[in-house]
Design an enzyme around this catalytic site. Structure first.
Site, PDB file in Angstrom:
ATOM      1  N   ASP A 147      -6.719   8.244 -11.381  1.00 43.58           N
ATOM      2  CA  ASP A 147      -5.639   8.625 -10.463  1.00 43.58           C
ATOM      3  C   ASP A 147      -5.510  10.148 -10.453  1.00 43.58           C
ATOM      4  O   ASP A 147      -6.192  10.838 -11.211  1.00 43.58           O
ATOM      5  CB  ASP A 147      -4.318   7.957 -10.906  1.00 43.58           C
ATOM      6  CG  ASP A 147      -3.376   7.671  -9.734  1.00 43.58           C
ATOM      7  OD1 ASP A 147      -3.385   8.442  -8.753  1.00 43.58           O
ATOM      8  OD2 ASP A 147      -2.606   6.691  -9.820  1.00 43.58           O
ATOM      9  N   GLU A 164       0.648   0.194  -6.100  1.00 41.51           N
ATOM     10  CA  GLU A 164       0.858   1.058  -7.273  1.00 41.51           C
ATOM     11  C   GLU A 164       2.094   1.917  -7.090  1.00 41.51           C
ATOM     12  O   GLU A 164       2.859   2.134  -8.023  1.00 41.51           O
ATOM     13  CB  GLU A 164      -0.368   1.956  -7.497  1.00 41.51           C
ATOM     14  CG  GLU A 164      -0.354   2.727  -8.823  1.00 41.51           C
ATOM     15  CD  GLU A 164       0.329   4.087  -8.768  1.00 41.51           C
ATOM     16  OE1 GLU A 164       0.464   4.720  -9.820  1.00 41.51           O
ATOM     17  OE2 GLU A 164       0.741   4.532  -7.664  1.00 41.51           O
ATOM     18  N   GLU A 165       2.275   2.408  -5.861  1.00 41.29           N
ATOM     19  CA  GLU A 165       3.377   3.347  -5.602  1.00 41.29           C
ATOM     20  C   GLU A 165       4.747   2.676  -5.634  1.00 41.29           C
ATOM     21  O   GLU A 165       5.772   3.347  -5.567  1.00 41.29           O
ATOM     22  CB  GLU A 165       3.173   4.051  -4.250  1.00 41.29           C
ATOM     23  CG  GLU A 165       1.898   4.899  -4.157  1.00 41.29           C
ATOM     24  CD  GLU A 165       1.934   6.162  -5.004  1.00 41.29           C
ATOM     25  OE1 GLU A 165       2.972   6.447  -5.620  1.00 41.29           O
ATOM     26  OE2 GLU A 165       0.907   6.862  -5.039  1.00 41.29           O
ATOM     27  N   HIS A 175      -5.906   2.830  -7.276  1.00 39.66           N
ATOM     28  CA  HIS A 175      -5.063   2.112  -6.316  1.00 39.66           C
ATOM     29  C   HIS A 175      -5.400   2.407  -4.856  1.00 39.66           C
ATOM     30  O   HIS A 175      -5.680   3.532  -4.480  1.00 39.66           O
ATOM     31  CB  HIS A 175      -3.576   2.258  -6.616  1.00 39.66           C
ATOM     32  CG  HIS A 175      -2.965   3.621  -6.507  1.00 39.66           C
ATOM     33  ND1 HIS A 175      -2.367   4.080  -5.361  1.00 39.66           N
ATOM     34  CD2 HIS A 175      -2.794   4.608  -7.424  1.00 39.66           C
ATOM     35  CE1 HIS A 175      -1.855   5.297  -5.580  1.00 39.66           C
ATOM     36  NE2 HIS A 175      -2.114   5.648  -6.815  1.00 39.66           N
ATOM     37  N   ASP A 198      -3.973  10.832  -3.379  1.00 44.00           N
ATOM     38  CA  ASP A 198      -3.343   9.876  -4.293  1.00 44.00           C
ATOM     39  C   ASP A 198      -3.325   8.523  -3.598  1.00 44.00           C
ATOM     40  O   ASP A 198      -2.464   8.283  -2.752  1.00 44.00           O
ATOM     41  CB  ASP A 198      -1.930  10.366  -4.622  1.00 44.00           C
ATOM     42  CG  ASP A 198      -1.147   9.393  -5.487  1.00 44.00           C
ATOM     43  OD1 ASP A 198      -1.743   8.452  -6.023  1.00 44.00           O
ATOM     44  OD2 ASP A 198       0.087   9.600  -5.613  1.00 44.00           O
ATOM     45  N   HIS A 219       2.091  13.659  -3.240  1.00 42.30           N
ATOM     46  CA  HIS A 219       3.084  12.991  -2.401  1.00 42.30           C
ATOM     47  C   HIS A 219       3.575  13.887  -1.266  1.00 42.30           C
ATOM     48  O   HIS A 219       4.732  13.798  -0.848  1.00 42.30           O
ATOM     49  CB  HIS A 219       4.263  12.448  -3.234  1.00 42.30           C
ATOM     50  CG  HIS A 219       3.871  11.237  -4.040  1.00 42.30           C
ATOM     51  ND1 HIS A 219       4.776  10.362  -4.585  1.00 42.30           N
ATOM     52  CD2 HIS A 219       2.647  10.754  -4.378  1.00 42.30           C
ATOM     53  CE1 HIS A 219       4.127   9.400  -5.231  1.00 42.30           C
ATOM     54  NE2 HIS A 219       2.825   9.624  -5.126  1.00 42.30           N
TER      55      HIS A 219
END
Ligand code: CO
Ligand code: ZN
Length: 333
Positions: free
Chosen positions: A218, A195-196, A63, A165, A304
């Site tokens: 990922d 994607e998130e 992503h 990420d 994150h």
């Protein structure tokens, strides 16, 4: 590959606003693929090779987007209130910096906190962009931003950056496209958007591509930090082959096939059982009538947060594993 990683992680691409990253990727892969398309949700789809005897149509996905913020309103004094785009965790925000799509930079501050033991919620935070009033503020409601942090090598193999990420997956996928010379498979490489925010880009791309096998690339959680999450995965011990996450159970035949490929290559792999979160592979697996799917994960610490840390050798080995997997027939048994 470190220069490529630095270029990708330092680019800004909060969910729904991936255009800058998409342009970077397009320039890197154009000479190595047969056809490139951008779909209605902004995902970049690249075709390489055609199906030979024993081959399959395989969709691979990484992503483009990263977690970020979106301005909800600007107050009279020019402070920007915001809400997260994707699963931003409040305790990673205070004192951090944001860069909006128009280049405006800001610092995240909070209201006076009564209880320092409690993390404030987003409703108590704001972004200070250096404006003195609402009129003076270059940010408007609806403007999106991403976290602003440089790439840094902590040591020879340990790399830290925001948006590992999933720009690390993007970098791996670009490198696989470049290194893969011949394959019996029709390979469709998707650089997905959003994607998130519930795998939206991969969902529509998977429907359009209609693959026979799906693989996402990922990050996954690393279980090797002090009093952290109990997980088998650790940095530097190889790519993690996903067995299960919160959104998917990988096809066990594909898991065995991936493990066998790693063994042939003599590279270490780990098995991943993740309790929270999922990847584009879930969207591929559940498209149309269903697709056997799996995921190659790169173990990563502090996911994150603005400083996600991973091991360069795991990245190199993920490229090797995928080149081997995609360059041969994938017979599931
Ligand atoms: Co994520
Ligand atoms: Zn991700």
């Amino acid at each position: 590959m470190k220069a490529l990683i630095k270029k990708f992680v330092e680019a800004a691409g909060p969910s729904g606003f991936e255009n800058a990253v998409r342009d970077l990727v397009k320039a890197e892969i154009a000479p190595y693929v047969d056809r490139i398309e951008v779909d209605a949700l902004g995902s970049l789809i690249a075709w390489k090779g055609s199906r030979q005897p024993g081959g399959k149509r395989v969709m691979i996905s990484a992503h483009l987007d990263e977690i970020g913020v979106i301005a909800t309103h600007v107050d009279q004094n020019g402070f920007v209130r915001f809400t997260p785009l994707g699963a931003v965790r409040p305790h990673t925000c205070l004192g951090g910096r944001v860069i909006f799509q128009n280049g405006t930079r800001g610092v995240i501050g909070s209201e006076r906190l009564e209880d320092l033991a409690r993390t404030p919620g987003f409703e108590q935070m704001f972004i200070d962009v250096g404006a003195a009033s609402r009129e003076d503020c270059p940010v408007r409601t609806g403007d999106a931003g991403s976290f602003d942090r440089d790439f840094v090598a902590l040591s020879e193999n340990r790399l830290a950056a925001k948006a590992m990420d999933d720009r690390i997956g993007v970098a791996v996928q670009v490198e696989v496209i470049r290194q893969l010379k011949a394959s019996p498979n029709e390979l469709v490489f998707v650089f997905s958007t959003q994607e998130e925010v519930m795998l939206r880009g991969a969902t529509t791309a998977a429907y359009a591509v209609d693959p026979e096998i799906g693989i996402s690339i990922d990050v996954t959680v690393s279980g090797d930090t002090p009093r952290g999450i109990k997980m088998e995965t650790a940095l530097g011990k190889g790519p993690a082959i996903k067995v299960r996450d919160a959104g998917m159970i990988s096809d066990p035949r594909l898991v065995r096939h991936m493990c066998a490929a790693a063994e042939r290559l003599g590279i270490p792999v780990q098995l991943e059982i993740l309790e929270g979160g999922t990847t584009d592979a879930r969207a591929i697996q559940t498209t149309r009538a269903g697709v056997p799917a799996g995921c190659v994960s790169i173990p990563c610490r502090y996911i994150h947060s603005p400083s996600e840390v991973l091991d360069y050798q795991d990245v190199i080995n993920s490229v090797k594993l995928l080149v081997e997997l995609l360059g041969h027939p994938i017979d599931l048994q």
